[in-house]
Write a protein that holds these residues in place. Structure first.
Motif, PDB file in Angstrom:
ATOM      1  N   ALA A  57       0.842  -1.209   0.000  1.00  0.00           N
ATOM      2  CA  ALA A  57       0.000   0.000   0.000  1.00  0.00           C
ATOM      3  C   ALA A  57       0.869   1.248   0.000  1.00  0.00           C
ATOM      4  O   ALA A  57       0.618   2.200  -0.739  1.00  0.00           O
ATOM      5  CB  ALA A  57      -0.910  -0.006   1.220  1.00  0.00           C
ATOM      6  N   ARG A  58       1.913   1.228   0.828  1.00  0.00           N
ATOM      7  CA  ARG A  58       2.803   2.395   0.926  1.00  0.00           C
ATOM      8  C   ARG A  58       3.489   2.663  -0.409  1.00  0.00           C
ATOM      9  O   ARG A  58       3.594   3.806  -0.852  1.00  0.00           O
ATOM     10  CB  ARG A  58       3.836   2.169   2.032  1.00  0.00           C
ATOM     11  CG  ARG A  58       4.600   3.420   2.359  1.00  0.00           C
ATOM     12  CD  ARG A  58       5.615   3.210   3.464  1.00  0.00           C
ATOM     13  NE  ARG A  58       6.249   4.461   3.770  1.00  0.00           N
ATOM     14  CZ  ARG A  58       6.011   5.189   4.855  1.00  0.00           C
ATOM     15  NH1 ARG A  58       5.154   4.763   5.750  1.00  0.00           N
ATOM     16  NH2 ARG A  58       6.622   6.322   5.038  1.00  0.00           N
ATOM     17  N   VAL A  59       3.936   1.585  -1.059  1.00  0.00           N
ATOM     18  CA  VAL A  59       4.626   1.715  -2.345  1.00  0.00           C
ATOM     19  C   VAL A  59       3.670   2.292  -3.397  1.00  0.00           C
ATOM     20  O   VAL A  59       4.030   3.204  -4.138  1.00  0.00           O
ATOM     21  CB  VAL A  59       5.184   0.349  -2.801  1.00  0.00           C
ATOM     22  CG1 VAL A  59       5.717   0.428  -4.218  1.00  0.00           C
ATOM     23  CG2 VAL A  59       6.279  -0.114  -1.860  1.00  0.00           C
ATOM     24  N   LEU A  60       2.446   1.766  -3.439  1.00  0.00           N
ATOM     25  CA  LEU A  60       1.456   2.261  -4.415  1.00  0.00           C
ATOM     26  C   LEU A  60       1.203   3.751  -4.236  1.00  0.00           C
ATOM     27  O   LEU A  60       1.114   4.495  -5.207  1.00  0.00           O
ATOM     28  CB  LEU A  60       0.130   1.505  -4.261  1.00  0.00           C
ATOM     29  CG  LEU A  60       0.079   0.068  -4.752  1.00  0.00           C
ATOM     30  CD1 LEU A  60      -1.315  -0.506  -4.539  1.00  0.00           C
ATOM     31  CD2 LEU A  60       0.452  -0.031  -6.222  1.00  0.00           C
ATOM     32  N   ILE A  61       1.099   4.168  -2.965  1.00  0.00           N
ATOM     33  CA  ILE A  61       0.820   5.583  -2.690  1.00  0.00           C
ATOM     34  C   ILE A  61       1.999   6.445  -3.140  1.00  0.00           C
ATOM     35  O   ILE A  61       1.832   7.450  -3.828  1.00  0.00           O
ATOM     36  CB  ILE A  61       0.517   5.797  -1.192  1.00  0.00           C
ATOM     37  CG1 ILE A  61      -0.771   5.076  -0.815  1.00  0.00           C
ATOM     38  CG2 ILE A  61       0.396   7.288  -0.880  1.00  0.00           C
ATOM     39  CD1 ILE A  61      -0.985   4.910   0.667  1.00  0.00           C
ATOM     40  N   ARG A  62       3.208   6.015  -2.770  1.00  0.00           N
ATOM     41  CA  ARG A  62       4.397   6.801  -3.122  1.00  0.00           C
ATOM     42  C   ARG A  62       4.589   6.883  -4.640  1.00  0.00           C
ATOM     43  O   ARG A  62       5.111   7.853  -5.158  1.00  0.00           O
ATOM     44  CB  ARG A  62       5.671   6.205  -2.499  1.00  0.00           C
ATOM     45  CG  ARG A  62       5.900   6.574  -1.061  1.00  0.00           C
ATOM     46  CD  ARG A  62       5.880   8.062  -0.795  1.00  0.00           C
ATOM     47  NE  ARG A  62       6.984   8.800  -1.385  1.00  0.00           N
ATOM     48  CZ  ARG A  62       7.013  10.110  -1.533  1.00  0.00           C
ATOM     49  NH1 ARG A  62       5.988  10.841  -1.171  1.00  0.00           N
ATOM     50  NH2 ARG A  62       8.043  10.704  -2.060  1.00  0.00           N
ATOM     51  N   GLN A  63       4.161   5.846  -5.356  1.00  0.00           N
ATOM     52  CA  GLN A  63       4.351   5.833  -6.807  1.00  0.00           C
ATOM     53  C   GLN A  63       3.161   6.433  -7.551  1.00  0.00           C
ATOM     54  O   GLN A  63       2.986   6.229  -8.744  1.00  0.00           O
ATOM     55  CB  GLN A  63       4.626   4.400  -7.277  1.00  0.00           C
ATOM     56  CG  GLN A  63       5.955   3.889  -6.770  1.00  0.00           C
ATOM     57  CD  GLN A  63       6.214   2.442  -7.141  1.00  0.00           C
ATOM     58  OE1 GLN A  63       5.362   1.777  -7.725  1.00  0.00           O
ATOM     59  NE2 GLN A  63       7.382   1.955  -6.805  1.00  0.00           N
ATOM     60  N   LYS A  64       2.333   7.157  -6.810  1.00  0.00           N
ATOM     61  CA  LYS A  64       1.218   7.932  -7.373  1.00  0.00           C
ATOM     62  C   LYS A  64       0.174   7.077  -8.100  1.00  0.00           C
ATOM     63  O   LYS A  64      -0.333   7.472  -9.144  1.00  0.00           O
ATOM     64  CB  LYS A  64       1.740   9.031  -8.316  1.00  0.00           C
ATOM     65  CG  LYS A  64       2.620  10.027  -7.603  1.00  0.00           C
ATOM     66  CD  LYS A  64       2.986  11.165  -8.515  1.00  0.00           C
ATOM     67  CE  LYS A  64       3.813  12.196  -7.752  1.00  0.00           C
ATOM     68  NZ  LYS A  64       4.226  13.304  -8.571  1.00  0.00           N
ATOM     69  N   HIS A  65      -0.144   5.909  -7.523  1.00  0.00           N
ATOM     70  CA  HIS A  65      -1.182   5.067  -8.118  1.00  0.00           C
ATOM     71  C   HIS A  65      -2.530   5.268  -7.430  1.00  0.00           C
ATOM     72  O   HIS A  65      -3.527   4.696  -7.862  1.00  0.00           O
ATOM     73  CB  HIS A  65      -0.797   3.591  -8.025  1.00  0.00           C
ATOM     74  CG  HIS A  65       0.363   3.223  -8.892  1.00  0.00           C
ATOM     75  ND1 HIS A  65       0.342   3.365 -10.263  1.00  0.00           N
ATOM     76  CD2 HIS A  65       1.589   2.728  -8.586  1.00  0.00           C
ATOM     77  CE1 HIS A  65       1.505   2.968 -10.753  1.00  0.00           C
ATOM     78  NE2 HIS A  65       2.279   2.583  -9.762  1.00  0.00           N
ATOM     79  N   ILE A  66      -2.539   6.038  -6.336  1.00  0.00           N
ATOM     80  CA  ILE A  66      -3.759   6.149  -5.528  1.00  0.00           C
ATOM     81  C   ILE A  66      -4.289   7.579  -5.564  1.00  0.00           C
ATOM     82  O   ILE A  66      -3.524   8.533  -5.479  1.00  0.00           O
ATOM     83  CB  ILE A  66      -3.471   5.755  -4.057  1.00  0.00           C
ATOM     84  CG1 ILE A  66      -2.906   4.334  -3.973  1.00  0.00           C
ATOM     85  CG2 ILE A  66      -4.721   5.896  -3.198  1.00  0.00           C
ATOM     86  CD1 ILE A  66      -3.858   3.239  -4.360  1.00  0.00           C
TER      87      ILE A  66
END
Length: 190
Positions: free
Chosen positions: A123-132
């Protein structure tokens, strides 16, 4: 030229090597996928400030205008971010809040709970990579506090490779290699 005044965002513990506290912090870091102890201390500090304000207001008379005004403001804010239940809108309940209540409201935790990510770390990775995105806004801050009204609007970003955006770099590379007739593509995917 004016100087910018910064306020503290966290406080370090008084006793650096208290076994019980160290274990609790490590458990929180693991459970909520935090980066370091500072992220725990930051939430603890926020909670401490809110509790301090509530404690001070509780010393005033019940009908004191300041207690009524500021107390309602604190309670409304806590209900809006989803930390306090609407049925428990009293200052006494503010003192019973725990760090976990605030950590539950982080975007990182919410993305994992909604099933958009395989794990809390994913979840943290997705957020940091602007997927959310939250509503129409892409959010790349894992510690973003999700309000109750915004909770239903957490979704994959429109232009993300996970959504309807173009494919990722590696997939495009593989498609190109496949279309070019080069069946042998044992290249590194970095």
């Amino acid at each position: 030229m004016s100087h910018i005044v910064y306020s503290k965002t966290y406080t370090t513990p008084r006793r650096p090597f208290e076994k019980e506290r160290l274990d609790n912090e490590l458990k929180l870091i693991g459970e909520f996928g935090l980066r370091n102890k500072r992220e725990v201390w930051r939430v603890k500090y926020t909670l401490a400030k809110i509790r301090k304000a509530a404690r001070e207001l509780l010393t005033l008379e019940d009908k004191d205008p300041r207690r009524l005004f500021e107390g309602n403001a604190i309670l409304r804010r806590l209900v809006r971010i989803g930390v306090l239940d609407e049925s428990r809108m009293k200052l006494d309940y503010v003192l019973g809040l725990k760090t976990e209540d605030f950590l539950e409201r982080r975007l990182q935790t919410q993305v994992f709970k909604l099933g958009l990510a395989k794990s809390i770390h994913h979840a943290r990775v997705l957020i940091r990579q602007k997927h959310i995105r939250v509503r129409k806004q892409v959010v790349n801050i894992p510690s973003f506090i999700v309000r109750l009204d915004a909770q239903k609007h957490i979704d994959i970003a429109i232009n993300s490779a996970y959504g309807s955006g173009r494919e990722g770099r590696v997939k495009r590379k593989r498609m190109k290699a496949g279309a070019g007739g080069a069946g042998d593509n044992d290249e590194d995917e970095d």
